[in-house]
Design a protein around this motif. Structure first.
Motif, PDB file in Angstrom:
ATOM      1  N   ASN A  98      -3.091  30.004 -19.901  1.00  0.00           N
ATOM      2  CA  ASN A  98      -3.067  31.077 -18.903  1.00  0.00           C
ATOM      3  C   ASN A  98      -1.733  31.794 -18.758  1.00  0.00           C
ATOM      4  OD1 ASN A  98      -5.741  30.663 -18.207  1.00  0.00           O
ATOM      5  ND2 ASN A  98      -5.173  28.874 -16.952  1.00  0.00           N
ATOM      6  N   ASP A  99      -0.791  31.556 -19.667  1.00  0.00           N
ATOM      7  CA  ASP A  99       0.501  32.236 -19.504  1.00  0.00           C
ATOM      8  C   ASP A  99       0.328  33.745 -19.624  1.00  0.00           C
ATOM      9  OD1 ASP A  99       2.200  29.888 -19.399  1.00  0.00           O
ATOM     10  OD2 ASP A  99       1.757  29.616 -21.531  1.00  0.00           O
ATOM     11  N   PRO A 100       0.793  34.499 -18.608  1.00  0.00           N
ATOM     12  CA  PRO A 100       0.793  35.959 -18.806  1.00  0.00           C
ATOM     13  C   PRO A 100       1.792  36.306 -19.911  1.00  0.00           C
ATOM     14  CG  PRO A 100       1.519  35.338 -16.566  1.00  0.00           C
ATOM     15  CD  PRO A 100       1.353  34.080 -17.332  1.00  0.00           C
TER      16      PRO A 100
END
Ligand code: GCB
Length: 617
Positions: free
Chosen positions: A499-501
């Motif tokens: 989920n890292d932007p």
């Protein structure tokens, strides 16, 4: 891995045979330059989903009228005996031009996985004192070979060559060869049934009838040793191998090495490296003609000489630090409907896009040994190579059969290609979860690499760990295998999986390692031509472009990184990728589309490599 078939056929059909850890012999390296004939071309084919050609429906041996490998003209037999019942006719079956995976023979075969029979005829006329071998560069996945109706042998493994002696099976004049190719993946096979690429069933690389003298040069490994001398290990095969005089000549260096083969037919030769020797490198991929002579046999090759080592966190090529500006490749040619048919032109097109388009000096040939055509071209074009066996994700690490199979593939791959200067790294595995059985399995493979080739480096693509340190993610390696490897490698997909932007990716740090580290994969899917500017959604070209910018920022700060091979040059077929709009059966992480259309991320990587190159990295 090759084994004799006769015993197996007697007891009908058995695919999971316990095997000793043996590699295929003979190796017959550089088969394309040996006497004989190319058997590529027109073969007839017939599908056999119930394996009727191998066993009856009560598992009894296959009877007349079913055995596709019988040396019979079905039409002639049924004319002579109108009552005879045949439920196949190989002569009148459809034909395909091989090598080619069967999905391209006919659209109806697109998703067929199982047994397929191939047959053709060829003329032969062996002279006294000659031996004959059928050598296949690759058959995916299991091959059963018959000559004139008799079993010649079997092989398991879709990416390594094998040779079967057929001297006593050949007739003078017309001969028939039949190959039963079974693409069914096995739970204890290598690779395992679940992967992320197309399982191209078929005879996917060239095959050749090789004619040799009674005793011949099977393999000649010619290299620049770590101590600076030129060395050759020449392996002879045949009754007169022991004590035979062997000569290795490098005319371009005025060099002759000679000596006698030992009792087991192996000659070890060496000589100081001549002063004028030009070392192979990506900048100057110099190759020398090498001639090997033993008795009546003469084998030629084109070989480059260079050294590779690891020192103080650096990879040294010819004593100088090198940064691997790379890209991953699957074995799949450009086009809308690839069939894993790698021609020289097809391989050149892929490698040229890497070298001249991306400014690469390195290709990771994932996840299995690629065609001999490709590694020879890499030698010629000046690309360093990562060569791998398909020990991928979850092979059956507890199975002795699987280990024997993997060891055989590794040995076959190394013996096939250890004359290729381009090959820098042997990789023993990709993304395999740490565990006792797996650690022991891979440790064995690493030991094998070291025993078979001390002139290259050993690696594996490992999994990483993630912790939060001072509020930021920190990635590290926690794999006991790392101690045994020369070069560490990790596949990292922050910003795509998880989920890292994207904007957070550059702040992800990588813990320093005591050995050079390669980011052996990173990538994001994008459908060529698709964009969604306002949204920057996954699968859009802009997302992939930004993903590359951010990941390269992260990589530039990772202290141990000495190479990159992002995933991947070209979109490739993968049945696990079924988004109906963006994927349609393709993994879209290519920097170019299946037909070669560049996506914007291509230029991001090309620019990064151009700048590294300009700085002499
Ligand atoms: C990986 C695998 C590779 C996949 C890729 C992906 O880590 O090594 O075989 O194709 O990721 O696209 O997910």
């Amino acid at each position: 891995m090759v084994w004799r078939l006769a015993a197996l056929l007697a007891c009908a059909w058995a695919i999971t045979v316990p095997l000793a850890a043996i590699a295929s012999t003979p190796t017959l390296t550089r088969a394309d330059l040996r006497a004989g004939q190319d058997l590529s071309g027109r073969w007839t084919y017939s599908i056999d989903p119930y394996r009727d050609g191998l066993a009856g429906f009560h598992r009894e041996p296959a009877g007349e009228g079913h055995r596709r490998f019988d040396d019979t003209s079905v039409d002639a037999v049924t004319r002579a005996r109108p009552n005879a019942l045949y439920e196949y006719d190989m002569e009148r079956s459809p034909a395909a031009t091989l090598p080619q995976a069967w999905l391209a023979h006919d659209p109806a075969l697109r998703h067929y996985q199982g047994l397929m029979w191939y047959q053709r005829r060829f003329d032969a006329a062996l002279k006294p004192g000659q031996r004959a071998f059928l050598r296949f560069e690759a058959v995916n996945y299991t091959a059963r070979v018959f000559v004139n109706g008799k079993a010649a042998g079997e092989h398991e493994g879709g990416f390594t060559p094998f040779s079967l002696e057929v001297t006593d099976l050949l007739k003078s004049g017309s001969n028939q060869v039949t190959v039963g190719v079974d693409s069914t993946p096995l739970a204890d096979g290598v690779p395992p049934p679940v992967t992320d690429w197309e399982n191209y069933g078929g005879i996917t690389r060239p095959m050749r009838l090789v004619i040799t003298p009674t005793t011949f040069v099977d393999e000649a490994w010619v290299r620049l040793s770590k101590d600076g001398s030129l060395a050759a290990t020449v392996t002879l095969d045949g009754a007169e191998a022991a004590g035979r005089e062997v000569r290795v000549r490098v005319p371009g260096l005025d060099l002759v090495m000679s000596g006698k083969a030992s009792a087991d037919g192996v000659a070890q030769l060496s000589a100081p490296a001549p002063k004028g020797l030009v070392r192979w490198s990506p900048e100057q991929p110099k190759l020398y003609d090498v001639v090997v002579e033993a008795g009546e046999d003469r084998l030629t090759d084109r070989v480059g000489f260079r050294t590779l080592e690891v020192r103080g966190g650096e990879i040294l090529l010819n004593g100088k630090p090198v940064f691997l500006r790379g890209i991953c490749l699957h074995e799949e040619e450009f086009g809308e409907n690839p069939a894993r048919t790698i021609t020289e032109a097809g391989a050149r097109a892929l490698l040229t896009e890497a070298r001249d388009g991306l400014n690469a000096n390195f290709v990771r040939l994932a996840h299995y040994p690629h065609s001999e055509i490709t590694t020879r071209l890499a030698d010629e074009m000046g690309l360093l190579v990562w060569s791998e066996i398909p020990v991928y994700w979850l092979v059956d690490f507890k199975s002795p059969r699987t280990l024997a199979l993997a060891r055989g593939m590794l040995a076959d791959n190394i013996r096939r290609d250890r004359n290729r200067a381009s090959i820098a790294l042997w990789s023993v595995a990709n993304e395999t979860p740490v565990g006792e059985a797996r650690n022991a399995f891979l440790a064995r493979l690493v030991d094998d690499v070291k025993a078979l080739d001390d002139t290259r480096l050993v690696t594996a693509a490992l999994l990483s760990e993630r912790k939060t340190v001072d509020g930021h993610p920190e990635m590290s390696l926690a794999d006991p295998l790392a101690d045994r490897l020369d070069v560490l490698a990790v596949n990292t997909y922050n910003g795509w999986y998880g989920n890292d932007p994207l904007d957070a990716v550059p702040a992800i740090s990588w813990k320093k390692t005591d050995k050079p580290l390669i980011f052996s994969e990173f990538g994001a899917d994008a459908l060529a031509g698709f964009d969604d500017p306002g949204l920057m959604r996954k699968f859009s070209e802009t997302f992939q472009e930004k993903y590359y910018e951010k990941t390269l920022e992260m990589a530039a700060k990772a202290p141990s990184v000495r190479g990159l091979s992002p995933w991947i040059l070209k979109d490739f077929r993968s049945p696990r990728r079924q988004h109906p709009v963006y994927q349609q059966g393709w993994n879209r992480k290519g920097l170019v589309s299946p037909t070669g259309r560049r996506k914007p991320a291509f230029e991001v990587l090309a620019r990064y490599y151009r700048e590294l190159k300009a700085r002499g990295r």
